[in-house]
Scaffold this active site. Structure first.
Site, PDB file in Angstrom:
ATOM      1  N   ARG A 129     -22.747 -55.007  -4.829  1.00  0.00           N
ATOM      2  CA  ARG A 129     -21.360 -55.062  -4.373  1.00  0.00           C
ATOM      3  C   ARG A 129     -21.217 -54.021  -3.275  1.00  0.00           C
ATOM      4  O   ARG A 129     -21.337 -52.827  -3.516  1.00  0.00           O
ATOM      5  CB  ARG A 129     -20.417 -54.775  -5.545  1.00  0.00           C
ATOM      6  CG  ARG A 129     -18.957 -54.957  -5.218  1.00  0.00           C
ATOM      7  CD  ARG A 129     -18.110 -54.894  -6.494  1.00  0.00           C
ATOM      8  NE  ARG A 129     -16.724 -55.156  -6.185  1.00  0.00           N
ATOM      9  CZ  ARG A 129     -15.876 -54.247  -5.745  1.00  0.00           C
ATOM     10  NH1 ARG A 129     -16.281 -53.003  -5.559  1.00  0.00           N
ATOM     11  NH2 ARG A 129     -14.624 -54.565  -5.478  1.00  0.00           N
ATOM     12  N   LYS A 155     -12.084 -50.823  -7.138  1.00  0.00           N
ATOM     13  CA  LYS A 155     -11.818 -52.064  -6.408  1.00  0.00           C
ATOM     14  C   LYS A 155     -10.528 -51.875  -5.630  1.00  0.00           C
ATOM     15  O   LYS A 155      -9.504 -51.518  -6.214  1.00  0.00           O
ATOM     16  CB  LYS A 155     -11.713 -53.209  -7.420  1.00  0.00           C
ATOM     17  CG  LYS A 155     -11.627 -54.580  -6.807  1.00  0.00           C
ATOM     18  CD  LYS A 155     -11.767 -55.643  -7.883  1.00  0.00           C
ATOM     19  CE  LYS A 155     -11.451 -56.999  -7.318  1.00  0.00           C
ATOM     20  NZ  LYS A 155     -12.098 -58.064  -8.051  1.00  0.00           N
ATOM     21  N   SER A 178     -14.383 -63.819 -10.854  1.00  0.00           N
ATOM     22  CA  SER A 178     -13.437 -62.868 -11.443  1.00  0.00           C
ATOM     23  C   SER A 178     -12.194 -63.612 -11.905  1.00  0.00           C
ATOM     24  O   SER A 178     -11.677 -64.465 -11.170  1.00  0.00           O
ATOM     25  CB  SER A 178     -12.982 -61.845 -10.396  1.00  0.00           C
ATOM     26  OG  SER A 178     -14.066 -61.131  -9.904  1.00  0.00           O
TER      27      SER A 178
HETATM   28  N1  TZP Z   1     -13.735 -56.177 -10.745  1.00  0.00           N
HETATM   29  C1  TZP Z   1     -12.673 -55.989 -11.523  1.00  0.00           C
HETATM   30  S1  TZP Z   1     -12.362 -54.363 -11.745  1.00  0.00           S
HETATM   31  C2  TZP Z   1     -13.696 -53.916 -10.820  1.00  0.00           C
HETATM   32  C3  TZP Z   1     -14.334 -55.040 -10.353  1.00  0.00           C
HETATM   33  C4  TZP Z   1     -15.522 -55.070  -9.488  1.00  0.00           C
HETATM   34  C5  TZP Z   1     -14.080 -52.513 -10.560  1.00  0.00           C
HETATM   35  C6  TZP Z   1     -14.496 -51.805 -11.794  1.00  0.00           C
HETATM   36  O1  TZP Z   1     -14.966 -50.523 -11.477  1.00  0.00           O
HETATM   37  P1  TZP Z   1     -14.942 -49.318 -12.497  1.00  0.00           P
HETATM   38  O2  TZP Z   1     -15.398 -48.123 -11.666  1.00  0.00           O
HETATM   39  O3  TZP Z   1     -15.903 -49.609 -13.589  1.00  0.00           O
HETATM   40  O4  TZP Z   1     -13.520 -49.163 -12.958  1.00  0.00           O
END
Ligand code: TZP
Ligand code: MG
Length: 355
Positions: free
Chosen positions: A181, A279, A250
């Site tokens: 990502r 995100k 997602s």
């Molecule tokens: N998709 C939904 S929340 C997210 C993604 C890629 C980010 C989650 O990151 P973290 O640092 O584990 O909260």
């Protein structure tokens, strides 16, 4: 003995037939394919078959007359089937289950139990779509792996380490699925990194997923792609990639999850459960309610994600999350290997609590 109620005996025989048929299919997915999601949905449907007519159990047992069943003698004289391929056994057992369910419906209608008959009709329809999912699951060579932690890269949250260095540590710690990502870098750089990660993951039998870009995923021979709600539709991506490719999407609400499942996604992301800064264009946290929905209703694998840390992971695991997506807690850890080991132990501890 007098055959006083043929409908009850038919019902009893077919409830057994259906449960046994599902159990055979379930065991193939459990022990043969080690496919958690299919095992789970087959188990749910087997319980639904039994629970729907629980109030009739004593009536059924009172009317059971195995010794007077001409079918037993016929069956004893018949040669045993020579099915040895999983697919043949699956096909025969799905037919057995669906025929049995139809017979249950008809018996219940003859007994005037229309409401219960209707519920068995729904279960029969459910088996048609599970049958399709079972065939898709075994016809695809690429599976979503049965695993506890789904890791993602985030170079800006990696304490100065490169994506490649972080991926190397994740692999060394035994992570079985990694998503690339990367929102900032130019495509030529993303391409070079993905080519390298493909090499590293391939050598270690790790599933490799590319976020956002199906072209990049295909060019670098990744195992799959992860898309969002406003990306190309799953069906269109599938047409491009073929069946032998993992597509994840997602989702943030029950309707999105059901739609993704129907459209043929191989797994979904369920979240963000908690608030997260990782995100950028993220929606409000969906909280525990949506996770509970997913645990009960989603039959494909799902990754619970968003704000999950070592200190709160027990909450989602206790609610039934089996695979947890974690970004910053792992990429930003001082010692990635130790962090993974310790999170993994917390997951195991919670799972053991419920046994
Ligand atoms: N998709 C939904 S929340 C997210 C993604 C890629 C980010 C989650 O990151 P973290 O640092 O584990 O909260
Ligand atoms: Mg995206």
């Amino acid at each position: 003995m007098k055959n006083n109620n043929p409908y009850i005996r038919t019902l009893d025989a077919n409830l057994n037939r259906v449960s046994e048929g599902i159990r055979v299919i379930e065991d193939i997915f459990r022990f043969g394919y080690e496919n958690i999601a299919m095992t789970h949905s087959l188990r749910n449907i087997r319980h639904r078959v039994r629970n729907t007519s629980q109030m009739l159990t004593s009536l059924l047992l009172h009317n059971r007359q195995v010794a007077f069943d001409p079918g037993v003698a016929i069956s004893m004289k018949t040669n045993i089937d020579h099915r040895n391929k999983h697919t043949d056994i699956l096909q025969a057992n799905f037919k057995r289950v669906q025929e049995g369910l139809r017979s249950i419906e008809e018996s219940l209608k003859s007994m005037g139990k229309y409401d219960i008959a209707k519920q068995y009709e729904q279960i029969r329809f459910q088996t048609y779509s599970i049958e399709k999912k079972c065939y898709l699951a075994i016809s695809r060579k690429k599976f979503f792996p049965a695993t506890d932690i789904y890791c993602l890269t985030a170079e800006s949250l990696s304490c100065g380490r490169t994506n490649l260095a972080v991926v190397e540590e994740m692999i060394q710690a035994g992570i079985k699925i990694i998503q690339y990502r990367e929102k900032e870098k130019p495509f030529d750089e993303k391409y070079r990194e993905c080519m390298k990660i493909r090499e590293m993951t391939q050598a270690n039998d790790v599933t490799f997923i590319v976020n956002d870009h199906v072209d990049l995923a295909l060019m670098t021979k990744a195992d799959g792609v992860h898309i969002g709600q406003t990306d190309y539709p799953v069906e269109a991506v599938r047409a491009l990639t073929g069946d032998d490719f993992i597509i994840g999407i997602s989702t943030h609400a029950p309707e999105e999850a059901m739609r993704a499942q129907e459209a043929g996604a191989d797994y979904i992301g369920v979240g963000p459960i908690y608030s997260t800064k990782t995100k950028k264009d993220v929606c409000d946290p969906v909280g525990h309610a949506y996770l509970e929905f997913a645990v009960k209703n989603i039959t494909i694998p799902f990754v619970t994600i968003g704000g999950i840390k070592e200190h709160n992971i027990h909450e989602v695991v206790r609610l039934g999350a089996t695979c947890v997506g974690i970004v910053s807690e792992i990429t930003g850890a001082y010692n990635i290997g130790e962090k993974i080991m310790s999170i993994r132990q917390k997951i195991k501890d919670c799972q053991n609590e419920t046994i």
